[in-house]
Design a protein around this motif. Structure first.
Motif, PDB file in Angstrom:
ATOM      1  N   CYS A 138       4.180  -1.281  -1.134  1.00 31.76           N
ATOM      2  CA  CYS A 138       4.890  -1.390   0.142  1.00 31.76           C
ATOM      3  C   CYS A 138       6.304  -1.873  -0.170  1.00 31.76           C
ATOM      4  CB  CYS A 138       4.165  -2.372   1.057  1.00 31.76           C
ATOM      5  SG  CYS A 138       5.138  -2.836   2.509  1.00 31.76           S
ATOM      6  N   CYS A 141       7.491  -5.446   1.416  1.00 28.13           N
ATOM      7  CA  CYS A 141       7.069  -6.752   0.888  1.00 28.13           C
ATOM      8  C   CYS A 141       6.829  -6.715  -0.619  1.00 28.13           C
ATOM      9  CB  CYS A 141       5.825  -7.264   1.618  1.00 28.13           C
ATOM     10  SG  CYS A 141       4.340  -6.304   1.282  1.00 28.13           S
ATOM     11  N   HIS A 283       1.838  -2.361   7.477  1.00 24.14           N
ATOM     12  CA  HIS A 283       1.208  -3.120   6.401  1.00 24.14           C
ATOM     13  C   HIS A 283       1.341  -4.581   6.800  1.00 24.14           C
ATOM     14  CE1 HIS A 283       1.383  -5.008   2.203  1.00 24.14           C
ATOM     15  NE2 HIS A 283       0.148  -4.603   2.388  1.00 24.14           N
ATOM     16  N   HIS A 286       4.341  -5.758   9.151  1.00 24.34           N
ATOM     17  CA  HIS A 286       5.627  -5.066   9.013  1.00 24.34           C
ATOM     18  C   HIS A 286       5.398  -3.583   8.729  1.00 24.34           C
ATOM     19  CE1 HIS A 286       4.444  -6.891   5.123  1.00 24.34           C
ATOM     20  NE2 HIS A 286       4.667  -5.678   4.704  1.00 24.34           N
TER      21      HIS A 286
HETATM   22 ZN   LIG Z   1       4.141  -4.788   2.934  1.00 26.00          ZN
END
Ligand SMILES: [Zn+2]
Ligand SMILES: [Zn+2]
Length: 316
Positions: A138, A141, A283, A286
């Protein structure tokens, strides 16, 4: 749609129906020759003759695919010689942007497909020097992400009817001639209904009757596509009470997720509609921005840092 009209942007809005980014992306990538041409282009091929040397494709099929990729904006045709006219085909930014998809497909075929498992050239990450697998991360993050970590929801241009590619099946008239470098990916991508059935499974639909009613797919076609996905081991079937058949992703099917994530991300980047995305991914709390990292050094991958080791190189 109602809201758009209320805000007075009717004239700037596309029609409420018509293909969305998913349908348009799959319309191009759901063709094995297009995928193979893109891969050849990423290795530096630009000219008609060079593509023909690299791929067992007829002149007519090659000309049709180059025209399609140029029409769709993935290649640009540049005349490099007059009299007789000779042209070459160069990747545009949109075309270059397909490399994560090609890498994800290649890696999945290498790990999971019966025909080619372990036989594809090794990929080396020049930053860390290791042979690697791409890992879906992702980008928001930075955490490695699998299907079960992510929630998908239709966006303003979503919905099944707008997500079915219109022409993928028709374009595949010559596909059977290809030995196929991506045979199992094509079992999903190369048929408009297979792609939609897989999309439905990834959204959590599992019952035969729910596929039928949600996708508005003819029963005989649904049965055939489910059987093919079962044969390839992407799905398994559980027979529940009263003979009800529930379809679920196998581990191999779950592992297809990076291909879907990178494809939809690319499609949304290049075929975005003003009303908004076809699908949004969350996810945790976010938005998911799919990215591929090196599983060895955990740095984000870049196309120029990936080296393909041909079998000859590996034996040295
Ligand atoms: Zn993420
Ligand atoms: Zn690395």
């Amino acid at each position: 749609m109602q809201q758009s009209a209320d805000r007075g942007v009717v004239s700037a809005s596309p029609p409420d129906t018509g293909p969305n980014s998913i349908a348009r992306g799959l319309g191009v990538l759901g063709d094995e020759w297009c995928l193979q041409l893109l891969r050849a282009a990423h290795t530096g091929a630009t000219r008609f003759g060079r593509f023909q040397e690299l791929l067992p494709i007829s002149a007519a099929s090659l000309a049709a695919r180059l025209a399609l990729l140029a029409d769709e904006g993935l290649l640009i045709r540049r005349v490099y010689q007059q009299n007789p006219i000779r042209a070459e085909y160069l990747l545009t930014p949109q075309g270059r942007g397909t490399w994560p998809i090609l890498l994800a497909i290649w890696d999945w075929e290498d790990r999971w497909a019966d025909h080619v498992r372990g036989e594809l050239p090794v990929r080396r990450h020049t930053v860390c020097g290791a042979s690697f697998h791409p890992e879906l991360v992702c980008g928001t993050c930075g955490v490695a992400t699998v299907r079960t970590d992510v929630r998908a929801a239709w966006g303003p241009t979503g919905g099944w009817s707008r997500s079915v590619p219109e022409t993928a099946t028709r374009r595949r008239t010559n596909a059977s001639r290809s030995a196929g470098e991506f045979p199992e990916t094509m079992a999903v991508f190369g048929n408009r209904w297979s792609a939609v059935v897989m999309g439905a499974v990834f959204q959590g639909i599992s019952r035969y009757t729910d596929f039928e009613s949600t996708l508005k797919i003819p029963s005989n076609i649904l049965s055939e596509r489910l059987r093919i996905l079962l044969d390839y081991g992407l799905l398994r079937v559980d027979v529940a009470e009263q003979g009800r058949r529930d379809y679920h992703l196998t581990e191999k099917g779950q592992a297809f997720f990076p291909i879907i994530a990178t494809t939809l991300s690319w499609a949304e980047r290049w075929y975005a509609l003003p009303e908004g995305p076809a699908m949004s991914w969350r996810h945790d709390d976010h938005a998911l921005a799919p990215r591929l990292d090196c599983d060895q050094c955990h740095q984000p991958l870049q196309a120029a840092q990936i080296e393909i080791l041909r079998p000859d190189d590996q034996n040295v």
